[in-house]
Write a protein that holds these residues in place. Structure first.
Motif: not given
Length: 191
Positions: A117-118, A127-131, A137-143, A149-151
Motif C-alpha cells: 500500500a505504501l 514518487l520514486a521509491s526503492a522500497d 519518507r517521500a510521502l511524509q516529506k510531501r505532507g 503514521t510513518i513512525g
C-alpha cells in the motif's frame, strides 16, 4: 543444654576462625542487600524500562513494543458504515491459515500488505521509491502521510524484522500486529 567454655587452649582460636569464616561468607550478600536498599528507587525505574530478559520468552519484547504501538495507534473502525472499508478484511481466511501454520508468517503477510500500500500510494503521487521505507519518507516529506503514521510504520517494520528472524511470536501478538496493520492501511488508503 549448651555449654560454652572459655579457656586458653586451641578452642578459642577455633571459635575465632569460625566467626571469621561466617562473617566472610556473609559479607557479599549483606553488601548487595544494603546497595539494593540504597538504590531501590533507581532499580525500580530501571526494571520498569526492561524490554527483554535473555533467559525468558523472546516474545515478551515483541509484545511490549506492540503495547506501545497500540497506545499510539488511531482506533480501527469496527462497523462498515462508520468509515472506509477496513483493510485486510477480505483475506481473513488466508490470515487464519497462516496463523495456524506460523504466527511469524502471519505477521510477515500482514506487513507485506502495508508495504504494498505504501509503494502504491507513492506511485500514485508519482514518487520514486526503492522500497517501503523510501516511499514512507517521500510521502511524509510531501505532507501526504503524517510523521506519526510513518513512525508507526517504522516500528512495525522493526517488529516484522524480528518475526522474519525467527523471534517466537505468539498467536495473540500476531493478531494484535494484524490489527495495527489494518489501522495503518486505513490511514494510507485515506491519504
Amino acid at each position: 543444654m549448651i555449654t560454652l567454655t572459655v579457656g586458653q587452649g586451641s578452642g578459642g582460636q577455633d571459635w575465632l576462625a569460625w566467626s571469621a569464616t561466617v562473617l566472610g561468607a556473609l559479607a557479599w550478600p549483606v553488601a548487595a542487600f544494603v546497595i539494593a536498599l540504597l538504590f531501590r528507587p533507581h532499580l525500580t525505574t530501571l526494571l520498569g524500562r526492561l524490554d527483554e530478559l535473555s533467559s525468558g520468552d523472546k516474545s515478551a519484547r515483541f509484545a511490549r513494543k506492540l503495547d506501545r504501538l497500540e497506545s499510539e495507534a488511531p482506533p480501527v473502525p469496527t462497523a462498515p458504515d462508520s468509515g472506509p472499508e477496513i483493510a485486510l478484511s477480505g483475506d481473513h481466511g488466508r490470515f487464519l491459515q497462516l496463523l495456524d501454520l506460523s504466527p511469524n508468517a502471519a505477521v510477515l503477510d500482514s506487513w507485506s500488505r502495508v508495504e504494498e500500500a505504501l509503494q502504491a500510494l507513492a506511485h500514485a503521487h508519482q514518487l520514486a521509491s526503492a522500497d517501503a521505507a523510501d516511499a514512507g519518507r517521500a510521502l511524509q516529506k510531501r505532507g501526504i502521510l503524517p510523521a506519526r503514521t510513518i513512525g508507526m510504520i517504522g516500528e512495525m517494520r522493526r517488529l516484522r524484522n524480528a518475526a522474519a528472524h525467527n523471534q517466537d511470536i505468539s498467536v495473540s501478538d500476531a493478531l494484535r500486529f494484524r490489527n495495527l496493520a489494518k489501522g495503518v492501511l486505513n490511514e494510507i488508503r485515506l491519504a
